[in-house]
Design an enzyme around this catalytic site. Structure first.
Site, PDB file in Angstrom:
ATOM      1  N   ARG A 189       0.846  -1.195   0.000  1.00  0.00           N
ATOM      2  CA  ARG A 189       0.000   0.000   0.000  1.00  0.00           C
ATOM      3  C   ARG A 189       0.890   1.257   0.000  1.00  0.00           C
ATOM      4  NH1 ARG A 189      -0.455   4.469   2.835  1.00  0.00           N
ATOM      5  NH2 ARG A 189      -0.055   3.293   4.736  1.00  0.00           N
ATOM      6  N   ASP A 190       1.589   1.472   1.074  1.00  0.00           N
ATOM      7  CA  ASP A 190       2.406   2.694   1.210  1.00  0.00           C
ATOM      8  C   ASP A 190       3.525   2.714   0.169  1.00  0.00           C
ATOM      9  OD1 ASP A 190       3.218   5.078   2.307  1.00  0.00           O
ATOM     10  OD2 ASP A 190       3.382   4.335   4.348  1.00  0.00           O
TER      11      ASP A 190
ATOM     12  N   HIS B  71       4.377   3.827  12.914  1.00  0.00           N
ATOM     13  CA  HIS B  71       4.578   3.835  11.455  1.00  0.00           C
ATOM     14  C   HIS B  71       5.644   4.885  11.151  1.00  0.00           C
ATOM     15  CE1 HIS B  71       2.915   3.661   7.209  1.00  0.00           C
ATOM     16  NE2 HIS B  71       3.496   4.838   7.177  1.00  0.00           N
TER      17      HIS B  71
ATOM     18  N   HIS C  46       8.775   6.519   8.718  1.00  0.00           N
ATOM     19  CA  HIS C  46       9.447   6.661   7.423  1.00  0.00           C
ATOM     20  C   HIS C  46      10.921   6.973   7.688  1.00  0.00           C
ATOM     21  CE1 HIS C  46       6.147   6.833   4.281  1.00  0.00           C
ATOM     22  NE2 HIS C  46       5.532   6.523   5.393  1.00  0.00           N
TER      23      HIS C  46
ATOM     24  N   CYS D 189       8.331   9.507  -0.540  1.00  0.00           N
ATOM     25  CA  CYS D 189       7.447  10.481   0.058  1.00  0.00           C
ATOM     26  C   CYS D 189       6.968  11.397  -1.065  1.00  0.00           C
ATOM     27  CB  CYS D 189       8.204  11.275   1.115  1.00  0.00           C
ATOM     28  SG  CYS D 189       7.269  12.677   1.691  1.00  0.00           S
TER      29      CYS D 189
ATOM     30  N   ASN E 182       9.180   3.969   3.771  1.00  0.00           N
ATOM     31  CA  ASN E 182       9.036   3.334   5.086  1.00  0.00           C
ATOM     32  C   ASN E 182      10.339   2.684   5.526  1.00  0.00           C
ATOM     33  OD1 ASN E 182       6.124   2.654   3.596  1.00  0.00           O
ATOM     34  ND2 ASN E 182       5.972   3.344   5.706  1.00  0.00           N
TER      35      ASN E 182
END
Ligand code: ZN
Length: 317
Positions: free
Chosen positions: A15-16, A211, A213, A244, A253
Site C-alpha cells: 500500500r504505502d 509507522h 518513514h 514520500c 518506510n
C-alpha cells in the site's frame, strides 16, 4: 490472530510502497509477493487501499487482491480506508481490518482530503457506527491512524497536546488499534519516546502501532525509542519500497528485513524468517522497473554467531 510473538510487524509495502512509485504491479505479481511474505511468517499485510482508482491506479485492484488472498490461517489482512465511502467498500471486501487514517495537522488535512480534523474524526465515528449497525461486519477490526504526528510539511511543528486531543476524540469511538505515523520522516528518538509514552498512557489496553518513514535516516533509531516506550507493533515496507510524495527522492518506510533483523537480534521474537523475507524481496524487485530499493541486511546478512529470537531463523547459523 497470532499471539505468541513479542512484536507484531505489519507489511505496508503493497500500500504505502506501491502508492508512491510509478510501476503498476499486475495483480498476479502482488499475489506472488504476498504469498512469499505469508510463507516467511509476516503476521499482517496491508493489501491495498480503498481510494478512487483514478487517484491511485497502482492500488485499483485492491478488491481483487483481497478476494484472491482470502483467509489464510497465519495471516491477518488489512486495507487502508481514507473516508467513510472507502470504508463501505472495505467492509464489503472481506478484508479482516480497515486502517482509517486522518491527519492531526489542520493544514495537512485540508490540503490532503479537503476536510477539517474534526470532520475527519466524525468520519471515523460514522465508520464505527456502521459496523455496529451491520452485525455481519462485527468481526472487522477498525484501526485509527494519526498522520503527521511528529511534524507537518505545511505547518511544521505539531504540539503533543494537539495529538493527544485528537487521540482522545478518536478513543471515544472505541477503535481496536491506534497507529501513530511519522508520515514525512520528521521524528527523532527523543520525540518518539515522549510521544509514545504519552500515547500509551492515554490509550489503556488498546494496541498502539508505530509507522515510521526513513526519510532522514532515523527510522530504526525511532523504533528503538518506541520500543523503550513500550510499543510492540511496527509498520514497515519490504526493501523500503516507496518514497514520500512531498519530497522527491526521499526514502520511504523503514525496511522490513532490517527491522526484523534488528528486533530478532535484540531477542524479540517476530515469528518471521529472514531467509523468507529475502526470497520475497527478490520476487518484488523482479517486478520493479525504475525504482530503487533500500536495505542493509540484504547486503550483509546475519553476523557470525548472532542469535535470533525466532527459532525459524537459521540463516547464517
Ligand atoms: Zn507511510
Amino acid at each position: 490472530m497470532r499471539t505468541n510473538d513479542d512484536i507484531w510487524v505489519r507489511e505496508v509495502g503493497l500500500r504505502d510502497g506501491l502508492q508512491s512509485i510509478e510501476t503498476i504491479f499486475p495483480t498476479e505479481a502482488k499475489l506472488d509477493w504476498i504469498r512469499l511474505e505469508t510463507d516467511a511468517g509476516v503476521p499482517e499485510i496491508e493489501l491495498g487501499s480503498f481510494v478512487p482508482p483514478k487517484l491511485l491506479p497502482q492500488l485499483a485492484d485492491t478488491k481483487s487482491v483481497i478476494s484472491a488472498v482470502g483467509s489464510e490461517p497465519t495471516l491477518h489482512t488489512s486495507a487502508l480506508v481514507p473516508n467513510f465511502r472507502g470504508a463501505i467498500d472495505g467492509f464489503a471486501s472481506g478484508v479482516q481490518q480497515l486502517n482509517y487514517v486522518l491527519s492531526v495537522s489542520e493544514a495537512h488535512s485540508q490540503a490532503n482530503v479537503r476536510k477539517s480534523v474534526a470532520d475527519a474524526i466524525a468520519d471515523f465515528g460514522r465508520i464505527c457506527d456502521y459496523r455496529k449497525e451491520h452485525r455481519e461486519h462485527a468481526n472487522v477490526r477498525l484501526a485509527a491512524g494519526l498522520a503527521t504526528v511528529f511534524g507537518c510539511t505545511i505547518s511544521g511543528e505539531i504540539k503533543v497536546h494537539s495529538v493527544i486531543k485528537v487521540l482522545e476524540e478518536l478513543l471515544a469511538h472505541e477503535p481496536d488499534e491506534i497507529v501513530i505515523a511519522d508520515t514525512v520522516g520528521f521524528a527523532n528518538p527523543s520525540q518518539c519516546r515522549e510521544v509514545f509514552e504519552l500515547v500509551l498512557s492515554t490509550v489503556g489496553d488498546i494496541p498502539v502501532s508505530a509507522h515510521f518513514h526513513d526519510t532522514r535516516g532515523l527510522g530504526l533509531a525511532n523504533v528503538g525509542a518506541a520500543l523503550d516506550a513500550g510499543v510492540r507493533r511496527f509498520d514497515s515496507s519490504l526493501g523500503g519500497l516507496g518514497g514520500c510524495p512531498y519530497a522527491p527522492g526521499a526514502s520511504g518506510n523503514i525496511v522490513t528485513e532490517d527491522l526484523v533483523f534488528m528486533l530478532e537480534s535484540m531477542g524479540l521474537k517476530t515469528g518471521i524468517s529472514l531467509e523468507g523475507l529475502l526470497a520475497a524481496r527478490t520476487c518484488m524487485v523482479s517486478y520493479l522497473t525504475e525504482e530503487p530499493t533500500r536495505g542493509a541486511f540484504v547486503n550483509a546478512g546475519v553476523p557470525r554467531g548472532a542469535v535470533l529470537a525466532s527459532s525459524v531463523n537459521r540463516l547464517g547459523a
